[in-house]
Design a protein around this motif. Structure first.
Motif, PDB file in Angstrom:
ATOM      1  N   MET A   1       0.842  -1.177   0.000  1.00 36.06           N
ATOM      2  CA  MET A   1       0.000   0.000   0.000  1.00 36.06           C
ATOM      3  C   MET A   1       0.883   1.235   0.000  1.00 36.06           C
ATOM      4  O   MET A   1       1.765   1.376   0.842  1.00 36.06           O
ATOM      5  CB  MET A   1      -0.888  -0.023   1.230  1.00 36.06           C
ATOM      6  N   PHE A   2       0.676   2.109  -0.955  1.00 38.28           N
ATOM      7  CA  PHE A   2       1.435   3.340  -1.046  1.00 38.28           C
ATOM      8  C   PHE A   2       0.682   4.463  -0.343  1.00 38.28           C
ATOM      9  O   PHE A   2      -0.506   4.646  -0.563  1.00 38.28           O
ATOM     10  CB  PHE A   2       1.667   3.722  -2.507  1.00 38.28           C
TER      11      PHE A   2
ATOM     12  N   ILE B   1      -7.548   3.473   4.815  1.00 33.58           N
ATOM     13  CA  ILE B   1      -6.778   2.342   5.320  1.00 33.58           C
ATOM     14  C   ILE B   1      -7.747   1.363   5.976  1.00 33.58           C
ATOM     15  O   ILE B   1      -8.506   1.723   6.856  1.00 33.58           O
ATOM     16  CB  ILE B   1      -5.721   2.802   6.356  1.00 33.58           C
ATOM     17  N   ARG B   2      -7.723   0.153   5.540  1.00 35.98           N
ATOM     18  CA  ARG B   2      -8.607  -0.881   6.087  1.00 35.98           C
ATOM     19  C   ARG B   2      -7.850  -1.653   7.167  1.00 35.98           C
ATOM     20  O   ARG B   2      -7.090  -2.564   6.860  1.00 35.98           O
ATOM     21  CB  ARG B   2      -9.053  -1.811   4.980  1.00 35.98           C
ATOM     22  N   ILE B   3      -8.068  -1.237   8.414  1.00 38.08           N
ATOM     23  CA  ILE B   3      -7.288  -1.803   9.514  1.00 38.08           C
ATOM     24  C   ILE B   3      -8.126  -2.693  10.424  1.00 38.08           C
ATOM     25  O   ILE B   3      -7.788  -2.906  11.575  1.00 38.08           O
ATOM     26  CB  ILE B   3      -6.616  -0.695  10.344  1.00 38.08           C
ATOM     27  N   LEU B   4      -9.203  -3.230   9.925  1.00 37.71           N
ATOM     28  CA  LEU B   4     -10.082  -4.040  10.751  1.00 37.71           C
ATOM     29  C   LEU B   4      -9.536  -5.447  11.002  1.00 37.71           C
ATOM     30  O   LEU B   4      -9.842  -6.064  12.010  1.00 37.71           O
ATOM     31  CB  LEU B   4     -11.472  -4.127  10.120  1.00 37.71           C
ATOM     32  N   ARG B   5      -8.735  -5.941  10.111  1.00 36.12           N
ATOM     33  CA  ARG B   5      -8.220  -7.294  10.247  1.00 36.12           C
ATOM     34  C   ARG B   5      -6.909  -7.295  11.035  1.00 36.12           C
ATOM     35  O   ARG B   5      -6.055  -6.444  10.833  1.00 36.12           O
ATOM     36  CB  ARG B   5      -7.997  -7.900   8.870  1.00 36.12           C
ATOM     37  N   LYS B   6      -6.759  -8.269  11.885  1.00 36.63           N
ATOM     38  CA  LYS B   6      -5.590  -8.328  12.756  1.00 36.63           C
ATOM     39  C   LYS B   6      -4.278  -8.524  12.003  1.00 36.63           C
ATOM     40  O   LYS B   6      -3.226  -8.161  12.505  1.00 36.63           O
ATOM     41  CB  LYS B   6      -5.758  -9.439  13.785  1.00 36.63           C
ATOM     42  N   HIS B   7      -4.332  -9.058  10.815  1.00 35.32           N
ATOM     43  CA  HIS B   7      -3.094  -9.276  10.070  1.00 35.32           C
ATOM     44  C   HIS B   7      -2.654  -8.040   9.281  1.00 35.32           C
ATOM     45  O   HIS B   7      -1.590  -8.046   8.689  1.00 35.32           O
ATOM     46  CB  HIS B   7      -3.236 -10.483   9.132  1.00 35.32           C
ATOM     47  N   HIS B   8      -3.458  -6.987   9.285  1.00 32.08           N
ATOM     48  CA  HIS B   8      -3.077  -5.766   8.573  1.00 32.08           C
ATOM     49  C   HIS B   8      -1.873  -5.131   9.255  1.00 32.08           C
ATOM     50  O   HIS B   8      -1.778  -5.110  10.474  1.00 32.08           O
ATOM     51  CB  HIS B   8      -4.252  -4.776   8.545  1.00 32.08           C
ATOM     52  N   ARG B   9      -0.952  -4.609   8.481  1.00 36.07           N
ATOM     53  CA  ARG B   9       0.288  -4.073   9.053  1.00 36.07           C
ATOM     54  C   ARG B   9       0.064  -2.890   9.977  1.00 36.07           C
ATOM     55  O   ARG B   9       0.880  -2.620  10.849  1.00 36.07           O
ATOM     56  CB  ARG B   9       1.282  -3.729   7.958  1.00 36.07           C
TER      57      ARG B   9
ATOM     58  N   TYR C   1      -2.686  -2.550  11.945  1.00 37.25           N
ATOM     59  CA  TYR C   1      -3.711  -2.906  12.932  1.00 37.25           C
ATOM     60  C   TYR C   1      -3.343  -2.419  14.334  1.00 37.25           C
ATOM     61  O   TYR C   1      -4.188  -1.894  15.052  1.00 37.25           O
ATOM     62  CB  TYR C   1      -3.934  -4.417  12.944  1.00 37.25           C
ATOM     63  N   SER C   2      -2.123  -2.567  14.725  1.00 37.93           N
ATOM     64  CA  SER C   2      -1.715  -2.150  16.070  1.00 37.93           C
ATOM     65  C   SER C   2      -1.723  -0.636  16.239  1.00 37.93           C
ATOM     66  O   SER C   2      -1.709  -0.139  17.363  1.00 37.93           O
ATOM     67  CB  SER C   2      -0.330  -2.709  16.402  1.00 37.93           C
ATOM     68  N   CYS C   3      -1.779   0.103  15.146  1.00 41.22           N
ATOM     69  CA  CYS C   3      -1.785   1.570  15.184  1.00 41.22           C
ATOM     70  C   CYS C   3      -3.187   2.149  14.994  1.00 41.22           C
ATOM     71  O   CYS C   3      -3.342   3.354  14.842  1.00 41.22           O
ATOM     72  CB  CYS C   3      -0.889   2.131  14.089  1.00 41.22           C
ATOM     73  N   ARG C   4      -4.198   1.308  14.999  1.00 43.89           N
ATOM     74  CA  ARG C   4      -5.536   1.772  14.624  1.00 43.89           C
ATOM     75  C   ARG C   4      -6.049   2.890  15.531  1.00 43.89           C
ATOM     76  O   ARG C   4      -6.687   3.815  15.048  1.00 43.89           O
ATOM     77  CB  ARG C   4      -6.510   0.617  14.545  1.00 43.89           C
ATOM     78  N   LEU C   5      -5.777   2.832  16.820  1.00 43.13           N
ATOM     79  CA  LEU C   5      -6.248   3.889  17.712  1.00 43.13           C
ATOM     80  C   LEU C   5      -5.534   5.212  17.445  1.00 43.13           C
ATOM     81  O   LEU C   5      -6.158   6.276  17.457  1.00 43.13           O
ATOM     82  CB  LEU C   5      -6.074   3.479  19.178  1.00 43.13           C
ATOM     83  N   GLU C   6      -4.251   5.144  17.172  1.00 44.07           N
ATOM     84  CA  GLU C   6      -3.502   6.354  16.833  1.00 44.07           C
ATOM     85  C   GLU C   6      -3.993   6.951  15.518  1.00 44.07           C
ATOM     86  O   GLU C   6      -4.125   8.161  15.377  1.00 44.07           O
ATOM     87  CB  GLU C   6      -1.994   6.059  16.740  1.00 44.07           C
ATOM     88  N   ILE C   7      -4.276   6.081  14.555  1.00 41.18           N
ATOM     89  CA  ILE C   7      -4.773   6.542  13.255  1.00 41.18           C
ATOM     90  C   ILE C   7      -6.142   7.202  13.420  1.00 41.18           C
ATOM     91  O   ILE C   7      -6.391   8.279  12.869  1.00 41.18           O
ATOM     92  CB  ILE C   7      -4.822   5.375  12.248  1.00 41.18           C
ATOM     93  N   GLU C   8      -7.021   6.585  14.198  1.00 39.41           N
ATOM     94  CA  GLU C   8      -8.336   7.186  14.447  1.00 39.41           C
ATOM     95  C   GLU C   8      -8.195   8.530  15.154  1.00 39.41           C
ATOM     96  O   GLU C   8      -8.926   9.475  14.851  1.00 39.41           O
ATOM     97  CB  GLU C   8      -9.194   6.230  15.269  1.00 39.41           C
ATOM     98  N   HIS C   9      -7.264   8.608  16.075  1.00 40.76           N
ATOM     99  CA  HIS C   9      -7.022   9.869  16.779  1.00 40.76           C
ATOM    100  C   HIS C   9      -6.522  10.943  15.815  1.00 40.76           C
ATOM    101  O   HIS C   9      -6.952  12.097  15.871  1.00 40.76           O
ATOM    102  CB  HIS C   9      -6.012   9.646  17.910  1.00 40.76           C
ATOM    103  N   LEU C  10      -5.626  10.573  14.919  1.00 42.59           N
ATOM    104  CA  LEU C  10      -5.116  11.525  13.938  1.00 42.59           C
ATOM    105  C   LEU C  10      -6.220  11.985  12.993  1.00 42.59           C
ATOM    106  O   LEU C  10      -6.316  13.173  12.675  1.00 42.59           O
ATOM    107  CB  LEU C  10      -3.950  10.919  13.152  1.00 42.59           C
ATOM    108  N   ILE C  11      -7.072  11.084  12.558  1.00 43.69           N
ATOM    109  CA  ILE C  11      -8.202  11.460  11.703  1.00 43.69           C
ATOM    110  C   ILE C  11      -9.084  12.476  12.421  1.00 43.69           C
ATOM    111  O   ILE C  11      -9.461  13.503  11.852  1.00 43.69           O
ATOM    112  CB  ILE C  11      -9.022  10.217  11.297  1.00 43.69           C
TER     113      ILE C  11
END
Length: 66
Positions: free
Chosen positions: A1-2, A39-47, A49-59
């Motif tokens: 993903m670019f 960014i589709r971060i719902l699946r645990k195998h997504h690279r 995924y562990s940053c999903r809360l930070e990404i939501e906060h940034l959004i």
């Protein structure tokens, strides 16, 4: 993903946006928010995924800027 932008957290966003010119700041914020929302971060195998809360906060942070 670019990704056009590198920041995934608010602190990273501050560093990255320092180089932006004033007249491009709002447009970059819009593009970056859209990019993060796609960014589709719902699946645990997504690279990011562990940053999903930070990404939501940034959004949320960028929404408030706009």
């Amino acid at each position: 993903m670019f990704m056009e932008f590198n920041s995934l957290t608010v602190l990273d966003f501050f560093e990255e946006s320092e180089t932006w010119k004033e007249d491009e700041f709002i447009e970059n914020c819009r593009r970056h928010k859209k990019e993060l929302e796609n960014i589709r971060i719902l699946r645990k195998h997504h690279r990011y995924y562990s940053c999903r809360l930070e990404i939501e906060h940034l959004i949320d942070f960028i929404r408030k800027l706009l």
